[in-house]
Design an enzyme around this catalytic site. Structure first.
Site, PDB file in Angstrom:
ATOM      1  N   CYS A 261     -15.326   2.063 -10.953  1.00  0.00           N
ATOM      2  CA  CYS A 261     -13.979   2.194 -11.607  1.00  0.00           C
ATOM      3  C   CYS A 261     -14.606   2.081 -12.644  1.00  0.00           C
ATOM      4  O   CYS A 261     -13.108   2.201 -13.387  1.00  0.00           O
ATOM      5  CB  CYS A 261     -13.251   1.282 -10.784  1.00  0.00           C
ATOM      6  SG  CYS A 261     -13.406   1.608  -9.129  1.00  0.00           S
TER       7      CYS A 261
ATOM      8  N   ASP B 122     -10.579  -4.797 -10.799  1.00  0.00           N
ATOM      9  CA  ASP B 122     -11.271  -4.646  -9.523  1.00  0.00           C
ATOM     10  C   ASP B 122     -12.424  -5.808  -9.111  1.00  0.00           C
ATOM     11  O   ASP B 122     -13.395  -6.076  -8.088  1.00  0.00           O
ATOM     12  CB  ASP B 122     -12.002  -3.475  -9.539  1.00  0.00           C
ATOM     13  CG  ASP B 122     -10.615  -2.331  -9.177  1.00  0.00           C
ATOM     14  OD1 ASP B 122      -9.658  -2.550 -10.202  1.00  0.00           O
ATOM     15  OD2 ASP B 122     -11.386  -1.000  -9.260  1.00  0.00           O
TER      16      ASP B 122
ATOM     17  N   LYS C  13      -4.097  -0.071  -8.457  1.00  0.00           N
ATOM     18  CA  LYS C  13      -3.916   0.981  -8.467  1.00  0.00           C
ATOM     19  C   LYS C  13      -4.619   1.827  -7.823  1.00  0.00           C
ATOM     20  O   LYS C  13      -5.743   0.988  -6.689  1.00  0.00           O
ATOM     21  CB  LYS C  13      -4.696   1.168  -9.631  1.00  0.00           C
ATOM     22  CG  LYS C  13      -6.631   0.915  -9.757  1.00  0.00           C
ATOM     23  CD  LYS C  13      -7.384   0.100 -10.901  1.00  0.00           C
ATOM     24  CE  LYS C  13      -8.825  -0.321 -10.747  1.00  0.00           C
ATOM     25  NZ  LYS C  13      -9.232   1.033 -10.060  1.00  0.00           N
TER      26      LYS C  13
HETATM   27  N1  TIU Z   1     -13.888  -0.615  -8.038  1.00  0.00           N
HETATM   28  C1  TIU Z   1     -14.465   0.085  -7.492  1.00  0.00           C
HETATM   29  O1  TIU Z   1     -15.429   0.358  -8.550  1.00  0.00           O
HETATM   30  N2  TIU Z   1     -14.175   0.836  -6.608  1.00  0.00           N
HETATM   31  C2  TIU Z   1     -15.239   1.707  -5.546  1.00  0.00           C
HETATM   32  O2  TIU Z   1     -14.894   2.182  -4.802  1.00  0.00           O
HETATM   33  N3  TIU Z   1     -16.880   1.305  -6.431  1.00  0.00           N
HETATM   34  C3  TIU Z   1     -17.429   1.779  -5.354  1.00  0.00           C
HETATM   35  O3  TIU Z   1     -18.975   1.588  -6.281  1.00  0.00           O
HETATM   36  N4  TIU Z   1     -17.906   1.845  -3.855  1.00  0.00           N
END
Ligand code: TIU
Length: 223
Positions: free
Chosen positions: A162, A24, A129
Site C-alpha cells: 500500500c 494503513d 480505501k
Molecule cells: N496496507 C497494505 O499494505 N495492504 C496489504 O495487503 N499489504 C500486504 O503486504 N499484504
C-alpha cells in the site's frame, strides 16, 4: 523551503504545502489474527515501524502541519471488494470472515481500526480505501488539491504494497514524495529494502527516502 538530507539527493519542501500521509497502521496488518496474519505473514516485522511513525506524527502535530491517515477496508456487504481480491490465494480467513478482531478488513470492525500508538487525533483526516493505493476510489486527490499540497511525506505499512502503490499514484499526480525509512515496514525485509531502492533509483524516479533522524534534524534547523 526546508532542505532534508535524503536519497538520491536533497528533498526540499515548503512547510505551507506539505502533508504527512500515514498508510494503513491498522490492527489488521499489525496484530495477531488480522488480515496480514491470515495471509500467512510474520507480523512481528511490523513492530519496528510503530515508534518511528508515532514520532513522525508528533513532529507534524507540534508544528500544526496537516496529517492524513488511511485505512484499507471494505463495506460490510463487500460491495466495494472485488471478488478477485477476496478469492485470491489460500488465506486462513478471507475478507469479511469472522476473526478474533471482528470481521477481517471490514470498516468499523476492531481489526480495521488504527493502532492506538498512531491513532488520528481531532482535526486529522482519515481516508477509508478499498484498494492498495490511497487515491483509487477515495477523495484524497481532491482533498490535497483543495489544500494546494505539493509535497507528501509518507509512513505506514506495508512498504511494497500500500505504501509503494500510493507513492506511485502520488508521483503520477505531480506530488513530490518522501518516504521515511524507519517509519515503514514490510513482512519481507528484502522487499522493504528493494522498494526503498526502487523509489530513489534513476534520480528519484518515484521519489525520495530519508532516515527519520535526517527529517527531524531538518525541522530542528528551521526553528
Ligand atoms: N496496507 C497494505 O499494505 N495492504 C496489504 O495487503 N499489504 C500486504 O503486504 N499484504
Amino acid at each position: 523551503m526546508i532542505p532534508v538530507n535524503a536519497q538520491p539527493f536533497e528533498f526540499r519542501f515548503d512547510p505551507d504545502s506539505v502533508v504527512l500521509i500515514v498508510i494503513d497502521m491498522q490492527r489488521d496488518f499489525i496484530e495477531p489474527g488480522g488480515f496480514g496474519e491470515t495471509l500467512g505473514n510474520d507480523i512481528s516485522h511490523m513492530q519496528r515501524a510503530i515508534g518511528p511513525t508515532a514520532e513522525l506524527l508528533k513532529l507534524f502535530r507540534e508544528r500544526g502541519w496537516p496529517v492524513v491517515h488511511t485505512r484499507e477496508n471494505h463495506a460490510g456487504d463487500l460491495s466495494d471488494c472485488p471478488p478477485a481480491k477476496r478469492e485470491r490465494g489460500n488465506p486462513t480467513l478471507r475478507i469479511g470472515d469472522d476473526g478474533p478482531m471482528g470481521r477481517i478488513l471490514i470498516r468499523g470492525e476492531p481489526g480495521a481500526e488504527i493502532i492506538a500508538d498512531c491513532a488520528a487525533i481531532e482535526g486529522e483526516t482519515v481516508i477509508d480505501k478499498p484498494g492498495k493505493g490511497a487515491f483509487y476510489a477515495t477523495p484524497l486527490g481532491d482533498l490535497l488539491a483543495e489544500r494546494g499540497t505539493k509535497s507528501l511525506v509518507f509512513a505506514g505499512v506495508t512498504t511494497e504494497v500500500c505504501v509503494q502503490t500510493t507513492i506511485r499514484e502520488a508521483n503520477d499526480r505531480g506530488f513530490e514524495c518522501l518516504l521515511i525509512e524507519e517509519a515503514t515496514e514490510s513482512y519481507f525485509p528484502e522487499f522493504k529494502a528493494a522498494t526503498l531502492d526502487m523509489i530513489r533509483a534513476q534520480g528519484g524516479i518515484v521519489g525520495w527516502t530519508a532516515p527519520l533522524a535526517s527529517f527531524r534534524a531538518a525541522l530542528e534547523n528551521e526553528t
